[in-house]
Structures are given as C-alpha cells and as structure tokens.
Design an enzyme around this catalytic site. Structure first.
Site, PDB file in Angstrom:
ATOM      1  N   SER A 119       0.813  -0.965   0.065  1.00  0.00           N
ATOM      2  CA  SER A 119      -0.120   0.128   0.241  1.00  0.00           C
ATOM      3  C   SER A 119       0.856   1.228  -0.064  1.00  0.00           C
ATOM      4  O   SER A 119       1.570   1.608   1.013  1.00  0.00           O
ATOM      5  CB  SER A 119      -0.614  -0.130   1.124  1.00  0.00           C
ATOM      6  OG  SER A 119      -1.435   1.214   1.623  1.00  0.00           O
ATOM      7  N   HIS A 141      -1.084  -1.230  -4.377  1.00  0.00           N
ATOM      8  CA  HIS A 141      -2.230  -0.779  -3.653  1.00  0.00           C
ATOM      9  C   HIS A 141      -2.379   0.512  -3.465  1.00  0.00           C
ATOM     10  O   HIS A 141      -1.353   1.101  -2.894  1.00  0.00           O
ATOM     11  CB  HIS A 141      -2.533  -1.719  -2.395  1.00  0.00           C
ATOM     12  CG  HIS A 141      -3.719  -1.719  -1.611  1.00  0.00           C
ATOM     13  ND1 HIS A 141      -4.854  -2.513  -1.952  1.00  0.00           N
ATOM     14  CD2 HIS A 141      -4.100  -0.734  -0.763  1.00  0.00           C
ATOM     15  CE1 HIS A 141      -5.893  -2.001  -0.983  1.00  0.00           C
ATOM     16  NE2 HIS A 141      -5.434  -1.153  -0.285  1.00  0.00           N
ATOM     17  N   ASP A 148      -4.608   3.672  -1.791  1.00  0.00           N
ATOM     18  CA  ASP A 148      -5.700   3.896  -0.808  1.00  0.00           C
ATOM     19  C   ASP A 148      -6.298   5.295  -1.099  1.00  0.00           C
ATOM     20  O   ASP A 148      -5.420   6.336  -0.682  1.00  0.00           O
ATOM     21  CB  ASP A 148      -5.123   3.871   0.497  1.00  0.00           C
ATOM     22  CG  ASP A 148      -5.035   2.430   0.903  1.00  0.00           C
ATOM     23  OD1 ASP A 148      -5.861   1.385   0.806  1.00  0.00           O
ATOM     24  OD2 ASP A 148      -3.819   1.915   1.364  1.00  0.00           O
ATOM     25  N   MET A 166      -9.048   8.144   0.076  1.00  0.00           N
ATOM     26  CA  MET A 166      -9.836   8.539   1.086  1.00  0.00           C
ATOM     27  C   MET A 166     -10.239   9.825   1.035  1.00  0.00           C
ATOM     28  O   MET A 166      -9.598  10.624   0.786  1.00  0.00           O
ATOM     29  CB  MET A 166      -9.041   8.424   2.541  1.00  0.00           C
ATOM     30  CG  MET A 166      -8.220   6.977   2.728  1.00  0.00           C
ATOM     31  SD  MET A 166      -7.528   6.948   4.316  1.00  0.00           S
ATOM     32  CE  MET A 166      -6.657   5.457   4.191  1.00  0.00           C
ATOM     33  N   HIS A 203      -8.314   1.208  -4.055  1.00  0.00           N
ATOM     34  CA  HIS A 203      -9.105   1.034  -2.813  1.00  0.00           C
ATOM     35  C   HIS A 203      -9.888   2.193  -2.319  1.00  0.00           C
ATOM     36  O   HIS A 203      -9.234   3.060  -2.177  1.00  0.00           O
ATOM     37  CB  HIS A 203      -8.367   0.256  -1.609  1.00  0.00           C
ATOM     38  CG  HIS A 203      -9.135  -0.028  -0.352  1.00  0.00           C
ATOM     39  ND1 HIS A 203      -8.326  -0.115   0.973  1.00  0.00           N
ATOM     40  CD2 HIS A 203     -10.450   0.145   0.017  1.00  0.00           C
ATOM     41  CE1 HIS A 203      -9.310  -0.501   1.866  1.00  0.00           C
ATOM     42  NE2 HIS A 203     -10.452  -0.311   1.382  1.00  0.00           N
ATOM     43  N   MET A 211     -11.988   4.421  -0.164  1.00  0.00           N
ATOM     44  CA  MET A 211     -12.702   4.567   0.905  1.00  0.00           C
ATOM     45  C   MET A 211     -13.495   5.909   0.981  1.00  0.00           C
ATOM     46  O   MET A 211     -13.020   6.834   1.529  1.00  0.00           O
ATOM     47  CB  MET A 211     -11.690   4.453   2.007  1.00  0.00           C
ATOM     48  CG  MET A 211     -11.017   3.081   2.214  1.00  0.00           C
ATOM     49  SD  MET A 211      -9.638   3.072   3.092  1.00  0.00           S
ATOM     50  CE  MET A 211      -8.610   3.028   1.976  1.00  0.00           C
ATOM     51  N   MET A 244     -11.459  -5.769   5.639  1.00  0.00           N
ATOM     52  CA  MET A 244     -10.441  -5.132   6.413  1.00  0.00           C
ATOM     53  C   MET A 244     -10.127  -5.680   7.728  1.00  0.00           C
ATOM     54  O   MET A 244     -11.159  -5.952   8.492  1.00  0.00           O
ATOM     55  CB  MET A 244     -11.224  -3.841   6.784  1.00  0.00           C
ATOM     56  CG  MET A 244     -11.596  -2.899   5.594  1.00  0.00           C
ATOM     57  SD  MET A 244     -10.046  -2.447   4.586  1.00  0.00           S
ATOM     58  CE  MET A 244      -9.106  -1.547   5.806  1.00  0.00           C
ATOM     59  N   ASP A 290      -6.432  -6.637   4.566  1.00  0.00           N
ATOM     60  CA  ASP A 290      -5.873  -5.289   4.416  1.00  0.00           C
ATOM     61  C   ASP A 290      -5.905  -4.818   5.769  1.00  0.00           C
ATOM     62  O   ASP A 290      -6.999  -4.531   6.301  1.00  0.00           O
ATOM     63  CB  ASP A 290      -6.665  -4.409   3.473  1.00  0.00           C
ATOM     64  CG  ASP A 290      -6.005  -3.086   3.149  1.00  0.00           C
ATOM     65  OD1 ASP A 290      -4.882  -2.755   4.068  1.00  0.00           O
ATOM     66  OD2 ASP A 290      -6.640  -2.175   2.613  1.00  0.00           O
TER      67      ASP A 290
HETATM   68  C1  DX5 Z   1      -6.105   1.368   5.662  1.00  0.00           C
HETATM   69  C2  DX5 Z   1      -5.670   1.076   4.308  1.00  0.00           C
HETATM   70  C3  DX5 Z   1      -4.532   0.369   4.230  1.00  0.00           C
HETATM   71  C4  DX5 Z   1      -3.140   0.618   4.858  1.00  0.00           C
HETATM   72  C5  DX5 Z   1      -2.781  -0.503   5.407  1.00  0.00           C
HETATM   73  O1  DX5 Z   1      -7.521   2.254   5.768  1.00  0.00           O
HETATM   74  O2  DX5 Z   1      -6.775   0.475   3.645  1.00  0.00           O
HETATM   75  O3  DX5 Z   1      -4.500  -0.212   2.838  1.00  0.00           O
HETATM   76  O4  DX5 Z   1      -2.678   1.563   4.121  1.00  0.00           O
HETATM   77  O5  DX5 Z   1      -1.403  -0.079   5.981  1.00  0.00           O
HETATM   78  P1  DX5 Z   1      -0.807  -1.159   7.151  1.00  0.00           P
HETATM   79  O6  DX5 Z   1      -0.293  -2.404   6.439  1.00  0.00           O
HETATM   80  O7  DX5 Z   1       0.133  -0.347   7.793  1.00  0.00           O
HETATM   81  O8  DX5 Z   1      -1.798  -1.424   8.157  1.00  0.00           O
HETATM   82 ZN    ZN Z   2      -6.167  -0.360   1.499  1.00  0.00          ZN
END
Ligand code: DX5
Ligand code: ZN
Length: 219
Positions: A9, A34, A36, A38, A67, A69, A138, A176
């Site tokens: 990620s 990956h 993320d 948000m 991903h 969010m 998750m 994840d």
């Molecule tokens: C959390 C994200 C993850 C995060 C994982 O909301 O979706 O992808 O970056 O990071 P680690 O591996 O540090 O928990």
């Molecule tokens: Zn993620």
C-alpha cells in the site's frame, strides 16, 4: 487456492519519491500496487485522487489495485477506471446502490471489488457475490496505515473463503490492515490470497528482503 499476491500500500511510501517507490516495490516482487483513496467523509482522513492513479499508471507495470474509501463511489468509479485502475474496490457501507456501482465497474472493463469494514456482516455479500471479482476484508478500521491487526477477523476471512468456494467462481480474497511478516501466515491460513501491506514494506530498509521474508514465512 491462487498464488498468494502481495500488494504494497503506497499510503506508507515516500511521496516525494513516488515514481522510484513504485519501481522499487515492483522490482522487489510486488504483485499489485495498492492505492488507498480516502475522502475525509467515509474515513477520517484524506489522501489522494485519480490524478495519482493516472500518474502511477504511466510507470507501473503491475496492476493497480484501487481501494476507494469514499462516500458515493458510484460517482467516481468511471473516472478511476479511465485513469488506469485495474481493480476498483468500493466499500459496501458507502453505497446505497452497490449492485449498480459494481456493474458500472464491470462495464468499464475493470475488476470489481467490494470491501467490508470489520463490523460489517458478510450477509451484505448475498446479492452481489455473483458479480464481484474481489472481496476485501478489512483487518483494521480503515483510515490510516500502521494500525494494529484485529485477530478475530481471521474467522471472517475463513467464512468468506467458504462463501467464495460455494459460488464456484474465481474471486480474489484480499485482507488489508496491520499485516506483517509475523502474522501473514495466519491471514493466508484463514484463506486470504491477496495481502495488502503498507508500513511493513515501506518502512523497511530493503523491500526485496522484506518481501522475500514474507514469502518465506507464508510458505
Ligand atoms: C487502511 C488502508 C490500508 C493501509 C494498510 O485504511 O486501507 O491499505 O494502508 O497499512 P498497514 O499495512 O500499515 O496497516
Ligand atoms: Zn487499503
């Protein structure tokens, strides 16, 4: 089960060196990148948008695993698809029209993923599992990298694996949050075949050595 895929990620990467970070994780053996996204509404944090996906697509050779969010993902999935996402994963809790949004992703020619927060029951999959390509369980509450893994999610991963097997379809099972070299084996034993890892990989000194260590530990 499919080969276990490792999806670093980039949330935990050095954004000043984004291009080099992507090259380095690909050379180190990452299977997916990956990303993320948000929005500060669905989760209490704001990260990056589709412009980054477009930029990363220009240099990445591995598939981009996006991903989302974000609230109302249906308004944005076509944009992320057009910018180069290969997998577009939305949150079950964030969309009143899940089936329609998953269909939109498929119509754009991309793999459609659905993600569940730790407290969301698997029953939400009942009427969409026949079309999804990926289920993301998750193992932390989404929003931040570096949080502690929730061990009782292993039961949920096991139950999801059973649901996938019942469909007879090829559906990736991704986990994840909080996954490290030391707990990865348990996640894989529960049935996950895609492991997202942020801090464990990007905060290590040598990505190749870290991915080698993870692969060795998961066997
Ligand atoms: C959390 C994200 C993850 C995060 C994982 O909301 O979706 O992808 O970056 O990071 P680690 O591996 O540090 O928990
Ligand atoms: Zn993620």
């Amino acid at each position: 089960m499919n080969k276990i895929q490792i999806a670093p990620s980039i949330l935990s990467c050095n954004f000043l060196e984004l291009g080099k970070e992507i090259e380095d994780i690909e050379q180190a053996g990452a299977d997916l990148v990956h990303i993320d996204v948000m929005d500060g509404h669905f989760v209490p944090n704001i990260t990056i948008g589709s412009l980054f996906v477009e930029a990363i697509k220009r240099i990445a050779s591995k598939p981009l695993d996006v991903h989302l969010m974000i609230e109302n993902p249906g308004e944005f999935v076509n944009d992320f698809a057009a910018k180069g996402a290969d997998i577009v994963t939305i949150h079950a809790e964030a969309d009143n029209h899940l089936l329609r949004t998953l269909d939109l992703i498929k119509s754009a020619g991309k793999k459609a993923g659905i993600s569940l927060n730790p407290s969301t029951p698997l029953s939400i999959l009942d009427h969409v599992i026949h079309i999804v390509d990926l289920i993301l369980i998750m193992t932390v509450n989404p929003g931040f990298g570096g949080q502690a893994y929730i061990p009782f999610m292993e039961k949920k991963i096991k139950d999801t694996r059973k649901l996938i097997e019942k469909t007879g379809r090829k559906i990736l099972l991704e986990a994840d949050g909080g996954i490290k070299a030391d707990n990865a084996k348990k996640v894989v034993q529960a049935g996950a075949d895609v492991l997202v890892m942020g801090t464990e990989i990007f905060h290590s000194k040598d990505y190749k050595a870290k991915i080698r260590e993870i692969r060795k530990k998961i066997g």
